[in-house]
Design a protein around this motif. Structure first.
Motif, PDB file in Angstrom:
ATOM      1  N   VAL A   1      20.187  -4.901 -60.271  1.00 30.64           N
ATOM      2  CA  VAL A   1      20.680  -5.507 -61.510  1.00 30.64           C
ATOM      3  C   VAL A   1      20.004  -4.796 -62.667  1.00 30.64           C
ATOM      4  O   VAL A   1      18.782  -4.770 -62.747  1.00 30.64           O
ATOM      5  N   THR A   2      20.800  -4.210 -63.539  1.00 30.84           N
ATOM      6  CA  THR A   2      20.205  -3.462 -64.647  1.00 30.84           C
ATOM      7  C   THR A   2      19.967  -4.346 -65.860  1.00 30.84           C
ATOM      8  O   THR A   2      20.616  -5.368 -66.044  1.00 30.84           O
ATOM      9  N   ASN A   3      19.030  -3.926 -66.676  1.00 30.37           N
ATOM     10  CA  ASN A   3      18.667  -4.640 -67.890  1.00 30.37           C
ATOM     11  C   ASN A   3      19.378  -3.987 -69.079  1.00 30.37           C
ATOM     12  O   ASN A   3      19.054  -2.870 -69.447  1.00 30.37           O
ATOM     13  N   PRO A   4      20.346  -4.700 -69.674  1.00 33.03           N
ATOM     14  CA  PRO A   4      21.150  -4.097 -70.740  1.00 33.03           C
ATOM     15  C   PRO A   4      20.307  -3.538 -71.878  1.00 33.03           C
ATOM     16  O   PRO A   4      20.615  -2.482 -72.417  1.00 33.03           O
TER      17      PRO A   4
END
Lengths: 167, 167
Positions: free
Chosen positions: B73-76
DNA sequence: AGTGAAACGACCGTAGA
DNA sequence: TCTACGGTCGTTTCACT
């Protein structure tokens, strides 16, 4: 630079070491881990033409920098939660106090303070309509400082992605 | 039982093999994988008092059943997207057509068809205010059948969890 | 930042309870 | 559904570039 949002305007002079940590290679790595978070570094390395150690170091750095996390994500439906909704909340008092109180509610997984018609948006889930009503009417509306709530019941979750900015 | 929501009322008689797949042991496994999705089966087994193989089989079953997934899950924020917003959309024509069109927009990660003041809620992200304006004004509002849009710009993401129903 | 190699540890399939 | 176990594969560490 995990917590230095205010320095962003100075990036031209204070360019930190990880400003370019999301190059194309890292994007490829993220894309593969997006499909399977437990995929081995060896197999990722083979696919993108890098040694196992190089992949492992890059992944570790991205995790350390907070660029991404590798986590188990559960499916609410399969967990027995058949109702989901977004609650738009208008606050009369202290917005941060209300947000803090909402955090204590187990059935809320997402809380945002917004600029707009609502002060807070909260995503909630419940086993059924009855428990959704109980949740909104008894738990959420009872919080001090909440003026009004508006419910947007989910009819269908059309699309959900976790790879913000990667694809 | 991935796609058998309509049989839920019959559970007392048609109880399928995985109805109880989310027992307390599996909840513990999910909780640990929620902290670190790559944690080894051996170390999970030690913590909850199970063999490596048992943990592996349980995890595999949960993945196969769609109970959970293990993903990056990437961090915007870290990906360079400093503006996020929820867009409430009122549709004049075919709701599903509009939802389908929204799916093609790269900067939308979450689309829900709802019952309420808005027909669709979409979470969007953008590099800055300028690209947010371009996104909403040029891309989203241009879609056929959209009546009105209302923007809720995120001021702060207060809380975000992925372990629906586990904690 | 990346490689290669050796030692160690994890994972996988399967047999048996 | 679980454990036990052997073969295979992945990970870790470290010296080197």
């Amino acid at each position: 630079m995990k917590n230095e949002p205010t320095t962003s305007r100075l990036n031209q002079t204070t360019k930190s070491a990880d400003d370019d940590s999301i190059d194309d290679v890292n994007k490829k790595i993220i894309a593969l881990l997006q499909e399977n978070g437990r995929r081995s570094y060896v197999s990722i390395g083979k696919e993108i033409g890098l040694s196992e150690a190089a992949v492992r170091l890059r992944v570790q750095k991205m995790l350390d920098d907070g660029v991404m996390q590798i986590v188990a994500v559960t499916n609410p439906m399969e967990m027995g939660f058949r109702r989901q909704a977004m609650v738009g909340i208008t606050v009369d008092g202290d917005i941060e106090y209300v947000a803090q109180k909402l955090k204590d509610i187990r059935q809320i997984d997402y809380i945002i303070i917004t600029a707009g018609r609502f002060d807070i948006l909260a995503e909630v889930f419940a086993e059924d309509d009855e428990s959704m009503l109980e949740l909104v009417n008894r738990q959420i509306r009872k919080i001090d400082g909440i003026d009004r709530t508006e419910l947007f019941t989910y009819m269908r979750l059309e699309s959900q992605r976790y790879d913000w900015g990667v694809r």
